[in-house]
Design an enzyme around this catalytic site. Structure first.
Site, PDB file in Angstrom:
ATOM      1  N   LYS A 169      56.953  33.054  61.114  1.00  0.00           N
ATOM      2  CA  LYS A 169      56.957  31.691  60.553  1.00  0.00           C
ATOM      3  C   LYS A 169      57.812  30.745  61.404  1.00  0.00           C
ATOM      4  CE  LYS A 169      56.734  28.285  57.636  1.00  0.00           C
ATOM      5  NZ  LYS A 169      55.549  27.434  57.588  1.00  0.00           N
ATOM      6  N   LYS A 244      65.378  21.999  59.496  1.00  0.00           N
ATOM      7  CA  LYS A 244      65.938  23.328  59.168  1.00  0.00           C
ATOM      8  C   LYS A 244      65.212  24.419  59.960  1.00  0.00           C
ATOM      9  CE  LYS A 244      63.960  25.496  56.026  1.00  0.00           C
ATOM     10  NZ  LYS A 244      63.271  26.185  54.944  1.00  0.00           N
TER      11      LYS A 244
END
Ligand code: NAD
Length: 300
Positions: A169, A244
């Protein structure tokens, strides 16, 4: 059919939980925001008053939380002390590989089956049940988790052992951050060169400049499929969350000595966008900063 506790009903979880209810499972939904729980109820889930209540006696627990600190807290404080022995625990949030491994190893030792299963596809795919899920865990854990992931997905892929879902991811989102910035730059330049932006989309989305950022998540309002750009960059994937993920990619790259200059550049640009007040806007809103004729939120 199983009893599933679903914790975290934001942009993504709010779309995902109802798809499990539609598949016939009893879904006990919880979020700190009461309106999010109400919405899940409208989607066929039942409302839980707390995370602890949601997980009690549940066969499966699924979390979709913002970041690692939330995942650690919920699994430590709410799930581990209250979940049924041997329950299947699935974290779909995007967090760093080390945290996923640490949380997962701890829970596996307590006799649970934990997999990391971050998702890709955005809010439209979350609502439609067409996400791509990448799963980290043993073969047996993957096979146990798969039937509960399929109602939310168009693809459920075993990435490898614990933490491998998060590794995939993070790499994926580093590509996404960089291609979104490149797509915004392409449109900003096309505009200054006097091209009609719909025409440029028609060309580039069929030419070698195409990517998901171009064809499925076009950052220009009124061009391409409906995206957060058509809603003043509200909803969608917050720029703060993209930042992030780019930081996670940067940390991961440093930890293994990988050279990721484009990821680093995208991180710097998203940092600037967030510093200027764009953190809660969809990440495609960075086009407002790149094209100086579109103003950034705090300058409007
Ligand atoms: P969000 O901020 O919209 O939703 C997170 C939800 O978690 C919020 O509703 C919040 O109230 C809830 N929450 C936080 N702490 C909690 C707690 N202790 N107990 C219960 N609920 C709690 O975020 P999102 O956009 O839905 O993203 C969730 C995760 O999915 C993130 O890790 C993000 O990086 C990842 N992701 C997002 C997208 C996207 O397009 N938005 C796409 C893929 C992956």
């Amino acid at each position: 059919m199983a009893t599933i506790a679903f914790i975290g009903l934001g942009h993504m979880g709010g779309g995902m939980a109802p798809n499990l209810a539609k598949a016939g499972h009893e879904v006990r939904a919880f979020d700190l925001v009461p309106e999010a729980v109400e919405k899940a109820k409208e989607g066929g889930c039942s409302a839980a008053a707390s995370a602890a209540e949601a997980v009690k006696d549940a066969d499966v627990v699924i979390t979709m939380l913002p970041a690692a600190q939330h995942v650690r807290k919920v699994f430590h404080d709410d799930v581990a002390p209250n979940a049924k022995k041997g329950a299947l625990l699935i974290d779909c949030s995007t967090i760093d590989v080390a945290s996923a491994r640490e949380v997962g190893e701890g829970l596996n030792k307590l006799g649970f089956d934990f997999v990391d299963a971050p998702v890709s596809g955005g809010i439209a795919a979350a609502a439609a049940g067409t996400l791509a899920l990448m799963v980290g865990g043993t073969d047996a854990q993957f096979e146990r988790a798969r039937p509960f992931l399929e109602p939310m997905a168009k693809a459920v892929i075993h990435a490898g052992q614990l933490g491998a879902g998060q590794a995939a991811k993070i790499c994926n989102n580093m590509i996404l951050g960089a291609t979104m910035v490149a797509t915004c730059e392409g449109f900003a330049l096309a505009k200054k060169l006097g091209l009609d932006l719909q025409t440029f989309f028609d060309i580039s989305s069929k030419a070698s400049g195409q990517s998901w950022s171009m064809t499925s998540y076009c950052p220009v309002p009124g061009v391409g499929p409906e995206t957060p750009a058509d809603h003043d960059y509200e909803g969608g994937f917050a720029a703060a969350l993209m930042l992030k993920d780019l930081k996670l990619a940067d940390d991961a790259a440093r930890s293994v000595g990988a050279y990721t200059p484009m990821g680093g550049e995208a991180e710097e640009l998203f940092q600037r966008f967030v510093d200027r007040g764009g953190g809660s806007k969809d990440f495609s809103g960075i086009i407002k900063m790149i094209d100086d004729s579109w103003k950034v939120p705090d300058e409007e």
